[in-house]
Motif scaffolding. Structure first.
Motif, PDB file in Angstrom:
ATOM      1  N   GLY A  12       0.778  -1.234   0.000  1.00  0.00           N
ATOM      2  CA  GLY A  12       0.000   0.000   0.000  1.00  0.00           C
ATOM      3  C   GLY A  12       0.803   1.273   0.000  1.00  0.00           C
ATOM      4  N   LYS A  15       3.891   1.182  -4.684  1.00  0.00           N
ATOM      5  CA  LYS A  15       4.813   0.519  -5.627  1.00  0.00           C
ATOM      6  C   LYS A  15       4.185   0.340  -7.003  1.00  0.00           C
ATOM      7  CE  LYS A  15       5.273  -3.158  -3.071  1.00  0.00           C
ATOM      8  NZ  LYS A  15       4.726  -2.674  -1.801  1.00  0.00           N
ATOM      9  N   LYS A 181       2.613   9.368  -0.826  1.00  0.00           N
ATOM     10  CA  LYS A 181       1.333   9.529  -0.131  1.00  0.00           C
ATOM     11  C   LYS A 181       1.514  10.369   1.131  1.00  0.00           C
ATOM     12  CE  LYS A 181      -1.373   5.799  -0.227  1.00  0.00           C
ATOM     13  NZ  LYS A 181      -1.735   4.357  -0.109  1.00  0.00           N
ATOM     14  N   PRO A 210       2.731  13.597  -2.686  1.00  0.00           N
ATOM     15  CA  PRO A 210       1.686  13.670  -1.663  1.00  0.00           C
ATOM     16  C   PRO A 210       0.470  12.821  -2.038  1.00  0.00           C
ATOM     17  CG  PRO A 210       2.433  15.853  -2.319  1.00  0.00           C
ATOM     18  CD  PRO A 210       2.997  14.891  -3.308  1.00  0.00           C
ATOM     19  N   ARG A 212      -2.950  12.348  -3.189  1.00  0.00           N
ATOM     20  CA  ARG A 212      -3.840  13.181  -4.019  1.00  0.00           C
ATOM     21  C   ARG A 212      -4.910  12.295  -4.638  1.00  0.00           C
ATOM     22  NH1 ARG A 212      -1.741  18.038  -2.877  1.00  0.00           N
ATOM     23  NH2 ARG A 212       0.421  18.380  -3.488  1.00  0.00           N
ATOM     24  N   ARG A 216      -5.704   8.157  -7.559  1.00  0.00           N
ATOM     25  CA  ARG A 216      -6.589   6.980  -7.514  1.00  0.00           C
ATOM     26  C   ARG A 216      -7.520   6.948  -8.710  1.00  0.00           C
ATOM     27  NH1 ARG A 216      -6.485   4.532  -2.354  1.00  0.00           N
ATOM     28  NH2 ARG A 216      -5.418   5.914  -0.908  1.00  0.00           N
TER      29      ARG A 216
HETATM   30  N1  ADP Z   1       0.202   9.775  -4.286  1.00  0.00           N
HETATM   31  C1  ADP Z   1      -0.944   9.102  -4.115  1.00  0.00           C
HETATM   32  N2  ADP Z   1      -2.086   9.762  -3.831  1.00  0.00           N
HETATM   33  C2  ADP Z   1      -3.238   9.092  -3.633  1.00  0.00           C
HETATM   34  N3  ADP Z   1      -3.364   7.763  -3.708  1.00  0.00           N
HETATM   35  C3  ADP Z   1      -2.266   7.040  -3.998  1.00  0.00           C
HETATM   36  C4  ADP Z   1      -1.000   7.661  -4.214  1.00  0.00           C
HETATM   37  N4  ADP Z   1      -0.096   6.681  -4.472  1.00  0.00           N
HETATM   38  C5  ADP Z   1      -0.776   5.507  -4.427  1.00  0.00           C
HETATM   39  N5  ADP Z   1      -2.077   5.718  -4.137  1.00  0.00           N
HETATM   40  C6  ADP Z   1      -3.142   4.713  -3.935  1.00  0.00           C
HETATM   41  O1  ADP Z   1      -2.769   3.903  -2.816  1.00  0.00           O
HETATM   42  C7  ADP Z   1      -3.201   2.577  -2.989  1.00  0.00           C
HETATM   43  C8  ADP Z   1      -2.016   1.625  -2.827  1.00  0.00           C
HETATM   44  O2  ADP Z   1      -1.094   1.871  -3.873  1.00  0.00           O
HETATM   45  P1  ADP Z   1      -0.342   0.677  -4.597  1.00  0.00           P
HETATM   46  O3  ADP Z   1       0.413   1.282  -5.711  1.00  0.00           O
HETATM   47  O4  ADP Z   1      -1.289  -0.422  -4.927  1.00  0.00           O
HETATM   48  O5  ADP Z   1       0.645   0.205  -3.438  1.00  0.00           O
HETATM   49  P2  ADP Z   1       1.560  -1.108  -3.355  1.00  0.00           P
HETATM   50  O6  ADP Z   1       1.773  -1.593  -4.748  1.00  0.00           O
HETATM   51  O7  ADP Z   1       2.819  -0.647  -2.689  1.00  0.00           O
HETATM   52  O8  ADP Z   1       0.817  -2.095  -2.504  1.00  0.00           O
HETATM   53  C9  ADP Z   1      -3.837   2.507  -4.369  1.00  0.00           C
HETATM   54  O9  ADP Z   1      -5.224   2.598  -4.213  1.00  0.00           O
HETATM   55  C10 ADP Z   1      -3.306   3.733  -5.083  1.00  0.00           C
HETATM   56  O10 ADP Z   1      -4.200   4.214  -6.054  1.00  0.00           O
END
Ligand code: ADP
Ligand code: MG
Length: 254
Positions: A12, A15, A181, A210, A212, A216
């Motif tokens: 989360g 990545k 984030k 940040p 944002r 999503r």
């Molecule tokens: N900068 C950001 N602003 C808002 N939401 C984000 C941001 N970066 C990632 N997310 C959201 O956070 C969640 C987890 O991201 P994800 O890329 O799936 O993480 P991971 O692969 O590390 O588990 C997703 O729903 C993604 O859309």
């Protein structure tokens, strides 16, 4: 072909979102990109579904076979192919450490066909993460700056150190840690980020991404956040992501 792994054993932290955006930025820059999804959650597969006339390609667990497989990756767009995650990946974590070197060897077979290979990694410190780092020329690590998340950064740096010094991959370069984030309004987070920079210095990238909402939404619409921008908040996110992706790609082009 250069290989960049996007890694952090926490889930989360962004990545997959970063991997997808790096892919978009790289194909826009004219690079031929190979995506490798080592995470059973299959986020990359969701972002890049099979093309209407697409043929299934080799799946990720086959990269761990003793004999490098002859099959090719699956093309999903011009200049973009993918090696999808599959159920076979689950048994890889029970495999012996000797399989750690295999994906690197298997991926080098595609070196002539691609300029950049991006590996999205699973959220655990296991064989698949080790194998991704062993295969990679570069690794970038997105982190969130909450207390729990930061506790994992030292572990990850230690893992990179092990990969480098224990003969798996001495040439692995750490592009850096990308704060993800983040929430500018949180005093605690700003302090955490400051102390992170104090502790790790230049290993922390100058860019910050940040939290944002448009990020999503862009993922849900299967496009990069810098396409179809509407409104100030969206434009801000678009510029941040574009700059961060260009910076990371620039650091590995050198
Ligand atoms: N900068 C950001 N602003 C808002 N939401 C984000 C941001 N970066 C990632 N997310 C959201 O956070 C969640 C987890 O991201 P994800 O890329 O799936 O993480 P991971 O692969 O590390 O588990 C997703 O729903 C993604 O859309
Ligand atoms: Mg993911």
């Amino acid at each position: 072909m250069k290989i960049l792994a996007v890694a952090n054993q926490k889930g989360g932290v962004g990545k997959s979102t970063l991997t997808v955006h790096l892919a978009y930025a790289a194909i826009e820059a004219g690079l031929r990109v190979l995506l490798v999804d080592m995470d059973k959650q299959g986020s990359l597969s969701l972002s890049f579904p099979r093309a209407d006339d697409g043929e299934p390609g080799i799946v990720a667990s086959r990269l761990y076979e003793a004999e490098p497989p002859q099959a090719s990756p699956e093309w999903v767009a011009d200049g973009l192919a993918i090696i999808r995650a599959d159920n076979g990946l689950l048994s890889i974590d029970k495999a012996e450490n000797q399989v750690i070197r295999r994906p690197g060897t298997a991926l080098r077979r595609f070196a002539q066909d691609f300029d950049l290979c991006l590996i999205d990694t699973p959220p655990l410190l296991g064989v698949r993460l080790m194998a991704s780092l062993a295969a990679a020329d570069y690794v970038v690590t997105p982190v969130s700056v909450g207390l729990y998340e930061l506790a994992g950064v030292a572990d990850l740096i230690q893992t990179i150190h092990v990969i480098r010094t224990q003969g798996f991959n001495p040439r692995l370069k750490h592009v850096g840690i990308l704060p993800m984030k983040t929430n500018n309004r949180s005093v605690e987070e700003r302090e955490a980020l400051d102390s992170l920079r104090e502790q790790y210095g230049a290993a922390i990238l100058p860019e910050v991404l940040p939290e944002r909402a448009p990020v999503r939404k862009a993922i849900a619409r299967r496009r990069p956040v810098w396409v179809g921008t509407r409104g100030e908040g969206h434009l801000l996110a678009a510029n941040e992501w574009r700059a961060a992706c260009d910076s990371i790609l620039g650091r590995i082009a050198k």
